[in-house]
Scaffold this active site. Structure first.
Site, mmCIF file in Angstrom:
data_model
loop_
_atom_site.group_PDB
_atom_site.id
_atom_site.type_symbol
_atom_site.label_atom_id
_atom_site.label_comp_id
_atom_site.label_asym_id
_atom_site.label_seq_id
_atom_site.Cartn_x
_atom_site.Cartn_y
_atom_site.Cartn_z
ATOM 1 N N HIS A 212 32.332 -3.391 -1.942
ATOM 2 C CA HIS A 212 32.815 -4.255 -2.884
ATOM 3 C C HIS A 212 33.178 -3.843 -4.279
ATOM 4 O O HIS A 212 34.189 -4.243 -4.976
ATOM 5 C CB HIS A 212 31.453 -5.072 -3.227
ATOM 6 N N ASP A 213 32.904 -2.438 -4.645
ATOM 7 C CA ASP A 213 33.576 -1.600 -5.727
ATOM 8 C C ASP A 213 34.520 -0.716 -5.365
ATOM 9 O O ASP A 213 34.804 0.427 -6.177
ATOM 10 C CB ASP A 213 32.257 -0.938 -6.378
ATOM 11 N N LYS B 140 36.911 0.622 -7.703
ATOM 12 C CA LYS B 140 36.784 1.728 -8.818
ATOM 13 C C LYS B 140 37.421 2.908 -8.634
ATOM 14 O O LYS B 140 37.532 3.789 -9.507
ATOM 15 C CB LYS B 140 35.211 1.739 -8.922
ATOM 16 N N HIS C 194 38.887 -3.390 -11.265
ATOM 17 C CA HIS C 194 38.433 -2.998 -10.157
ATOM 18 C C HIS C 194 38.215 -3.971 -8.862
ATOM 19 O O HIS C 194 38.563 -3.703 -7.616
ATOM 20 C CB HIS C 194 37.137 -2.135 -10.028
ATOM 21 N N HIS D 6 32.880 -10.512 -6.064
ATOM 22 C CA HIS D 6 31.541 -10.194 -6.241
ATOM 23 C C HIS D 6 31.278 -10.530 -7.918
ATOM 24 O O HIS D 6 30.118 -10.234 -8.299
ATOM 25 C CB HIS D 6 31.124 -8.902 -5.598
ATOM 26 N N HIS D 7 32.325 -10.553 -8.733
ATOM 27 C CA HIS D 7 31.813 -10.550 -10.286
ATOM 28 C C HIS D 7 32.218 -12.025 -10.791
ATOM 29 O O HIS D 7 32.055 -12.272 -11.943
ATOM 30 C CB HIS D 7 32.778 -9.623 -10.944
ATOM 31 N N ASP E 129 24.303 -7.228 -5.660
ATOM 32 C CA ASP E 129 24.416 -6.322 -6.674
ATOM 33 C C ASP E 129 24.042 -6.139 -7.888
ATOM 34 O O ASP E 129 23.308 -4.979 -8.536
ATOM 35 C CB ASP E 129 26.138 -6.575 -6.740
HETATM 36 FE FE LIG Z 1 31.698 -4.376 -9.060
HETATM 37 FE FE LIG Z 2 27.933 -2.660 -7.056
#
Ligand SMILES: [Fe+2]
Ligand SMILES: [Fe+2]
Length: 358
Positions: A219-220, A223, A248, A274-275, A303
């Site tokens: 998911h990240d 980044k 990201h 996911h955000h 998360d």
């Molecule tokens: Fe994230």
């Molecule tokens: Fe995360």
């Protein structure tokens, strides 16, 4: 005045009407009568046949005729060439005794069964060739099935290996990102296991859960494009730094979406969503409610839970009751209310997972 035809005349008329050759034999086996078909069979006029000894008349014929005459009742089959062509006859003998003079008599009949025999021979040749063809086809089908089975097994092995490689690759890549970011160790593994817990509680299919669990650690991944200065900054981020950080989600989506693989496609959607928040106040697209994919909504909860329950460079670990309180507060605003209910029902197991993967 007309006289009724006598019985001898009638029996002749009947005999001549019969197409099969018939010979009537006296007690001494001399021919006492025969029909027209019998004359044709022997190619002789009737006068040449009458009073001849039957065994002499048929001396040039196959032994079966004489052998049948040895019995009062008999039936046999013989073959004989006629005009260069094979004919098959069923030869029958029946016998009796005359009432007036107590003399024995016999009837010798020939039934031409050449057509019947040829038909049955043709049929058996046809049957044999059919059986051969069926046998050949069955064998080739069997071989084809075996080849296909082997190919399917190979394909299954390849697919299994590809899936394993893909999952390992995802986990390795997630680990790389994790080590660069401000997350605590094992964050992605815990998120994956929490997703499994929530997926099971929601009654998702085994396949859907496996995809979710394998894709969630990514998911990240976006980044990777965020500068170290922002990723490892211990204090709060400036507005500009926060916008860079928020990129990201889209970066992760672009990296993962270029693949055709369903697993990476699922990971791409999770990375982007996911955000997002249930009330539409999240980023990057401000999606609301079920416009956010189920996987995106599940990962969002797992998360945040993991970020709150563990220490980060910018915050200490929260006690579990404070985490539960926060999640309850975010029910229906940040998070899908139904999913939060399922998550909180399983909070004890979620805390065990958190302890296990420290
Ligand atoms: Fe994230
Ligand atoms: Fe995360």
């Amino acid at each position: 005045m007309t006289l009724p035809p006598d019985s001898r005349y009638i029996s002749h008329a009947i005999m001549d009407a019969v197409l099969d050759p018939i010979f009537v034999l006296r007690h001494d086996e001399a021919i006492s009568d025969c029909n027209q078909a019998a004359c044709i069979l022997l190619a002789r006029p009737k006068l040449d046949i009458l009073d001849q000894a039957a065994r002499r008349l048929f001396s040039g014929w196959p032994d079966g005729v004489a052998a049948a005459l040895d019995f009062p009742d008999a039936e046999t089959e013989i073959e004989r060439p006629v005009n260069g062509r094979r004919r098959v006859y069923r030869v029958s003998v029946v016998s009796g005794r005359r009432g007036d003079d107590d003399q024995n008599w016999k009837i010798l009949m020939f039934n031409d069964i050449t057509g019947e025999r040829e038909l049955s021979e043709e049929l058996s040749v046809l049957n044999a060739s059919l059986e051969l063809k069926v046998g050949e086809r069955t064998e080739s089908l069997r071989q084809e099935i075996e080849l296909r089975k082997a190919a399917e097994l190979d394909l299954l092995d390849i697919n299994r290996e590809m899936a394993t490689t893909q999952k390992e690759l995802l986990l390795t890549l997630s680990g790389v990102v994790e080590s660069r970011s401000r997350e605590t160790a094992n964050h992605v593994t815990r998120v994956a296991e929490l997703c499994r817990l929530l997926g099971k509680s929601l009654g998702l299919s085994g396949e859907a859960i496996e995809t979710l669990v394998a894709a969630a650690p990514m998911h990240d991944v976006g980044k990777i494009a965020v500068p170290d200065a922002i990723l490892s900054k211990p204090g709060p981020l400036t507005a500009e730094e926060r916008s860079t950080m928020q990129l990201h989600t889209e970066t992760g989506y672009r990296i993962l979406h270029s693949s055709e693989r369903p697993l990476l496609r699922a990971a791409a959607v999770i990375a982007r969503e996911h955000h997002e928040r249930w009330d539409g106040q999240g980023y990057p697209n401000g999606l609301a409610g079920e416009a956010i994919s189920l996987n995106g909504r599940i990962v969002a909860i797992c998360d945040v839970f993991d970020a709150l329950i563990n220490a980060r460079v910018y915050k200490p670990a929260w006690p579990s009751d404070r985490v539960v309180e926060q999640l309850r507060q975010d029910r229906g605003t940040a998070f899908d209310p139904q999913l939060i209910d399922h998550f909180l029902e399983n909070i004890t197991v979620a805390l065990i997972i958190n302890e296990r993967y420290q």
